[in-house]
Each structure stands twice: as C-alpha cells, then as structure tokens.
Scaffold this motif. Sequence first.
Motif, PDB file in Angstrom:
ATOM      1  N   GLY A  17       0.798  -1.220   0.000  1.00 23.91           N
ATOM      2  CA  GLY A  17       0.000   0.000   0.000  1.00 23.91           C
ATOM      3  C   GLY A  17       0.829   1.266   0.000  1.00 23.91           C
ATOM      4  N   CYS A  21       3.146   9.809  -3.203  1.00 21.80           N
ATOM      5  CA  CYS A  21       1.891  10.560  -3.267  1.00 21.80           C
ATOM      6  C   CYS A  21       1.932  11.501  -4.466  1.00 21.80           C
ATOM      7  CB  CYS A  21       1.674  11.351  -1.986  1.00 21.80           C
ATOM      8  SG  CYS A  21       0.154  12.302  -1.970  1.00 21.80           S
ATOM      9  N   LYS A  30       2.086   5.580   2.784  1.00 25.84           N
ATOM     10  CA  LYS A  30       0.890   4.778   2.515  1.00 25.84           C
ATOM     11  C   LYS A  30      -0.118   5.586   1.710  1.00 25.84           C
ATOM     12  CE  LYS A  30       0.978   2.775   6.892  1.00 25.84           C
ATOM     13  NZ  LYS A  30       0.223   2.342   8.052  1.00 25.84           N
ATOM     14  N   LEU A  31      -0.569   5.027   0.607  1.00 20.31           N
ATOM     15  CA  LEU A  31      -1.562   5.660  -0.256  1.00 20.31           C
ATOM     16  C   LEU A  31      -2.875   4.902  -0.095  1.00 20.31           C
ATOM     17  CD1 LEU A  31       0.635   6.078  -3.432  1.00 20.31           C
ATOM     18  CD2 LEU A  31       0.212   7.740  -1.641  1.00 20.31           C
ATOM     19  N   LEU A  32      -3.677   5.329   0.858  1.00 18.15           N
ATOM     20  CA  LEU A  32      -4.882   4.599   1.204  1.00 18.15           C
ATOM     21  C   LEU A  32      -6.160   5.385   0.970  1.00 18.15           C
ATOM     22  CD1 LEU A  32      -3.682   3.093   4.579  1.00 18.15           C
ATOM     23  CD2 LEU A  32      -3.670   2.017   2.350  1.00 18.15           C
ATOM     24  N   TYR A  33      -6.069   6.642   0.613  1.00 16.26           N
ATOM     25  CA  TYR A  33      -7.242   7.498   0.550  1.00 16.26           C
ATOM     26  C   TYR A  33      -7.564   7.877  -0.892  1.00 16.26           C
ATOM     27  CZ  TYR A  33      -6.039   7.704   5.430  1.00 16.26           C
ATOM     28  OH  TYR A  33      -5.741   7.354   6.719  1.00 16.26           O
ATOM     29  N   PRO A  34      -8.693   7.428  -1.421  1.00 17.76           N
ATOM     30  CA  PRO A  34      -9.048   7.764  -2.806  1.00 17.76           C
ATOM     31  C   PRO A  34      -9.608   9.177  -2.913  1.00 17.76           C
ATOM     32  CG  PRO A  34     -10.697   6.325  -1.866  1.00 17.76           C
ATOM     33  CD  PRO A  34      -9.618   6.479  -0.836  1.00 17.76           C
ATOM     34  N   ARG A  35      -9.140   9.922  -3.883  1.00 20.89           N
ATOM     35  CA  ARG A  35      -9.678  11.248  -4.206  1.00 20.89           C
ATOM     36  C   ARG A  35     -10.003  11.255  -5.686  1.00 20.89           C
ATOM     37  NH1 ARG A  35      -8.670  15.922  -1.024  1.00 20.89           N
ATOM     38  NH2 ARG A  35      -9.943  16.870  -2.623  1.00 20.89           N
ATOM     39  N   THR A  36     -11.021  12.006  -6.067  1.00 25.49           N
ATOM     40  CA  THR A  36     -11.453  12.064  -7.455  1.00 25.49           C
ATOM     41  C   THR A  36     -11.137  13.434  -8.018  1.00 25.49           C
ATOM     42  OG1 THR A  36     -13.244  10.563  -6.910  1.00 25.49           O
ATOM     43  CG2 THR A  36     -13.388  11.698  -8.998  1.00 25.49           C
ATOM     44  N   LYS A  44      -5.092   7.720  -5.622  1.00 23.59           N
ATOM     45  CA  LYS A  44      -4.909   7.400  -4.214  1.00 23.59           C
ATOM     46  C   LYS A  44      -3.866   8.358  -3.648  1.00 23.59           C
ATOM     47  CE  LYS A  44      -6.905   3.149  -3.725  1.00 23.59           C
ATOM     48  NZ  LYS A  44      -7.421   2.434  -2.603  1.00 23.59           N
ATOM     49  N   CYS A  46      -2.024  10.233   0.144  1.00 21.92           N
ATOM     50  CA  CYS A  46      -1.639   9.951   1.519  1.00 21.92           C
ATOM     51  C   CYS A  46      -2.626  10.600   2.486  1.00 21.92           C
ATOM     52  CB  CYS A  46      -0.220  10.442   1.782  1.00 21.92           C
ATOM     53  SG  CYS A  46      -0.004  12.222   1.709  1.00 21.92           S
ATOM     54  N   ALA A  50      -5.371  13.791   1.936  1.00 20.85           N
ATOM     55  CA  ALA A  50      -6.773  13.404   1.844  1.00 20.85           C
ATOM     56  C   ALA A  50      -7.671  14.610   2.056  1.00 20.85           C
ATOM     57  CB  ALA A  50      -7.089  12.316   2.863  1.00 20.85           C
TER      58      ALA A  50
END
Length: 62
Positions: A17, A21, A30-36, A44, A46, A50
């Motif tokens: 993961g 970034c 860690k790249l765990l947070y999805p942004r559009t 994804k 950090c 986020a």
Amino acid sequence: MPKTKRGRVLWNLPSRGRGTCPVCAATRIKLLYPRTKTDGTAVKVCKRCAAAPQPRVDAANG
C-alpha cells in the motif's frame, strides 16, 4: 484481546500500500485514501493530502 486482523489488508496490496503521493510527492508513504479529480479519474493519496483542496488534487500528475 488483541485484534489479529488489524492492518492485514495492507499485506495484499502491491508494495504493502506504499508509494509516492501524487499531490505532495512524499515517497514511501501509505496511499490509502481515494480522491477524485474533476475530470473523473481517481487517484490514491496519503493521509495528509486526503484533506487537500481540490485544485491541488487536480494539479497532481498521478
């Protein structure tokens, strides 16, 4: 009792993961947070990015 499954899903992700970034260019994070983005593509990011403003996410090269 301890929770044995905490963080176990990270072991199934590529590179556990972690990566670079696309917003802040932090490495081995860690790249765990999805942004559009506004064009509809998902990236994804950090934990720090986020909550980044949308123009910074749109300017990301990822």
